[in-house]
Design a protein around this motif. Structure first.
Motif, PDB file in Angstrom:
ATOM      1  N   GLU A  93      53.003  69.648  14.977  1.00 44.81           N
ATOM      2  CA  GLU A  93      53.188  68.683  15.627  1.00 44.81           C
ATOM      3  C   GLU A  93      52.163  68.583  16.952  1.00 44.81           C
ATOM      4  O   GLU A  93      51.482  67.550  17.201  1.00 44.81           O
ATOM      5  CB  GLU A  93      54.573  68.291  15.775  1.00 44.81           C
ATOM      6  CG  GLU A  93      55.300  68.006  14.825  1.00 44.81           C
ATOM      7  CD  GLU A  93      56.787  67.710  14.735  1.00 44.81           C
ATOM      8  OE1 GLU A  93      57.294  66.775  14.342  1.00 44.81           O
ATOM      9  OE2 GLU A  93      57.363  68.231  16.068  1.00 44.81           O
ATOM     10  N   TYR A  94      52.299  69.755  17.588  1.00 50.34           N
ATOM     11  CA  TYR A  94      51.467  69.797  19.032  1.00 50.34           C
ATOM     12  C   TYR A  94      49.989  69.828  18.507  1.00 50.34           C
ATOM     13  O   TYR A  94      49.261  69.256  19.248  1.00 50.34           O
ATOM     14  CB  TYR A  94      51.956  71.045  19.658  1.00 50.34           C
ATOM     15  CG  TYR A  94      51.169  71.157  20.953  1.00 50.34           C
ATOM     16  CD1 TYR A  94      51.658  70.131  21.970  1.00 50.34           C
ATOM     17  CD2 TYR A  94      50.050  71.999  21.134  1.00 50.34           C
ATOM     18  CE1 TYR A  94      50.726  70.157  23.117  1.00 50.34           C
ATOM     19  CE2 TYR A  94      49.313  72.060  22.252  1.00 50.34           C
ATOM     20  CZ  TYR A  94      49.888  71.089  23.335  1.00 50.34           C
ATOM     21  OH  TYR A  94      48.894  71.079  24.457  1.00 50.34           O
ATOM     22  N   ASP A  95      49.616  70.299  17.440  1.00 54.90           N
ATOM     23  CA  ASP A  95      48.318  70.423  17.049  1.00 54.90           C
ATOM     24  C   ASP A  95      47.636  68.957  16.810  1.00 54.90           C
ATOM     25  O   ASP A  95      46.694  68.645  17.046  1.00 54.90           O
ATOM     26  CB  ASP A  95      48.111  71.252  15.598  1.00 54.90           C
ATOM     27  CG  ASP A  95      48.084  72.807  16.068  1.00 54.90           C
ATOM     28  OD1 ASP A  95      48.001  73.258  17.323  1.00 54.90           O
ATOM     29  OD2 ASP A  95      48.379  73.665  15.262  1.00 54.90           O
ATOM     30  N   THR A  96      48.734  68.229  15.998  1.00 53.00           N
ATOM     31  CA  THR A  96      48.413  66.875  15.716  1.00 53.00           C
ATOM     32  C   THR A  96      48.323  66.007  16.941  1.00 53.00           C
ATOM     33  O   THR A  96      47.361  65.160  17.112  1.00 53.00           O
ATOM     34  CB  THR A  96      49.580  66.226  14.800  1.00 53.00           C
ATOM     35  OG1 THR A  96      49.539  66.865  13.688  1.00 53.00           O
ATOM     36  CG2 THR A  96      49.286  64.686  14.491  1.00 53.00           C
ATOM     37  N   PHE A  97      49.262  66.216  17.772  1.00 51.45           N
ATOM     38  CA  PHE A  97      49.046  65.465  19.283  1.00 51.45           C
ATOM     39  C   PHE A  97      47.683  66.027  19.848  1.00 51.45           C
ATOM     40  O   PHE A  97      47.024  64.806  20.307  1.00 51.45           O
ATOM     41  CB  PHE A  97      50.290  65.819  19.994  1.00 51.45           C
ATOM     42  CG  PHE A  97      49.966  65.360  21.541  1.00 51.45           C
ATOM     43  CD1 PHE A  97      50.502  63.886  21.771  1.00 51.45           C
ATOM     44  CD2 PHE A  97      49.672  66.121  22.772  1.00 51.45           C
ATOM     45  CE1 PHE A  97      50.433  63.581  23.150  1.00 51.45           C
ATOM     46  CE2 PHE A  97      49.624  65.506  23.951  1.00 51.45           C
ATOM     47  CZ  PHE A  97      49.720  64.284  23.969  1.00 51.45           C
ATOM     48  N   ARG A  98      47.217  66.951  19.833  1.00 49.20           N
ATOM     49  CA  ARG A  98      45.940  67.424  20.470  1.00 49.20           C
ATOM     50  C   ARG A  98      44.910  66.905  19.782  1.00 49.20           C
ATOM     51  O   ARG A  98      43.850  66.565  20.313  1.00 49.20           O
ATOM     52  CB  ARG A  98      45.795  69.016  20.498  1.00 49.20           C
ATOM     53  CG  ARG A  98      46.880  69.555  21.560  1.00 49.20           C
ATOM     54  CD  ARG A  98      46.775  69.451  22.847  1.00 49.20           C
ATOM     55  NE  ARG A  98      45.073  69.749  23.302  1.00 49.20           N
ATOM     56  CZ  ARG A  98      44.855  69.462  24.565  1.00 49.20           C
ATOM     57  NH1 ARG A  98      45.500  68.954  25.542  1.00 49.20           N
ATOM     58  NH2 ARG A  98      43.500  69.667  24.845  1.00 49.20           N
ATOM     59  N   ALA A  99      44.977  66.708  18.359  1.00 44.34           N
ATOM     60  CA  ALA A  99      43.879  66.181  17.776  1.00 44.34           C
ATOM     61  C   ALA A  99      43.531  64.670  18.085  1.00 44.34           C
ATOM     62  O   ALA A  99      42.525  64.064  18.194  1.00 44.34           O
ATOM     63  CB  ALA A  99      44.287  66.189  16.226  1.00 44.34           C
TER      64      ALA A  99
END
Length: 282
Positions: free
Chosen positions: A16-22
């Motif tokens: 989820e954090y990786d998605t937010f960063r994307a």
């Protein structure tokens, strides 16, 4: 007046954090449309706007590994999704008017910086004239109230909150719910910014609704700020629950239900510490 609407990283899944960063990086790339300087205005608040727009869309996001000027040695995941152009334009316009507001408060450096964004702001305004009109009208109302030294906290916060409420309307078909969500996020941002700037405004004599209402009564300021911030965060959470989200619900709930309260506690703790330090020095 930016940076208060973001994730509570420790309570997110890694993916989820990786998605937010994307999404954050995807918005940054879109801001480059307004020149390299456009990227300097990148905010977490408008990343939320971008995520929400994508979450309400039937169209699935696309992710690409792309080079980034900040991290040239490796490719960074970036999200391409519904609402990216709109979020970037709002980021540019809100950032530009924030710089102008600081310049009006006497910050010459930010006044020069706002001039550098004037042409880019005009481009964003031509693309979204209704949003530009909303921002100008609501900020004019806010500036009038501030110039009058308005002591009614709800009244001045309402002017900024209504602006955000209207800017959320194009994100989906549930317009009433979106307006409520945007309104309370805007109200939260205005009030926490006032709380965060308390000491600076007290020294400079700049307008601050909390100081106008309560003077130097710090316990009253902190009590009122906590009540109002908790109220708006709770109302934003209730509005979010009513939206028909197609994706990213965990990230959005984290931002509203975890991130906003965490930011509130952080700023309240900062003010308490500064008050304590001031008493010790005295």
């Amino acid at each position: 007046m930016f940076g208060y609407v973001t994730v509570q990283k420790g309570e997110l899944l890694v993916k989820e954090y990786d998605t937010f960063r994307a999404y954050y990086c995807g918005l940054c790339r879109q801001l480059a449309e307004y020149g390299i300087k456009g990227r300097l205005l990148l905010s977490y608040d408008c990343t939320f706007l971008y995520l929400l727009s994508s979450a309400l869309s039937e169209q699935a996001p696309r992710y690409e590994q792309m080079r980034c000027p900040v991290h040239p040695a490796r490719r960074i995941p970036q999200a391409f999704a519904e609402g990216r152009e709109y979020a970037a334009a709002m980021n540019l316009l809100l950032g530009y008017y924030s710089l102008k507001d600081h310049a009006a408060d006497g910050n010459r450096l930010l006044g020069v910086a706002s001039g550098l964004y004037q042409s880019a702001a005009k481009r964003a305004a031509r693309r979204y004239p209704a949003a530009q009109q909303t921002i100008q009208e609501q900020l004019k109302q806010l500036q009038t109230l501030e110039a009058e030294g308005c002591q009614e906290i709800d009244r001045v916060a309402d002017a900024f909150a209504k602006m955000l409420g209207k800017l959320f309307l194009p994100l989906g078909s549930q317009r009433e719910v979106l307006e409520v969500l945007g309104y309370h996020i805007g109200r939260f941002i205005y009030l926490i910014d006032a709380l965060d700037d308390l000491q600076k405004d007290a020294k400079s004599g700049s307008y601050n609704p909390l100081l106008r209402r309560f003077g130097a009564d710090m316990p009253a300021i902190l009590e009122n700020a906590r009540f109002n911030l908790q109220s708006s965060a709770a109302e934003a959470g209730r509005a979010l629950d009513l939206l028909d989200l197609k994706r990213h619900s965990g990230i959005l709930e984290n931002i509203i239900c975890r991130g906003l309260p965490a930011k509130m506690e952080e700023v309240l703790a900062k003010q308490k510490e500064q008050e304590k330090s001031g008493k010790q020095e005295a």
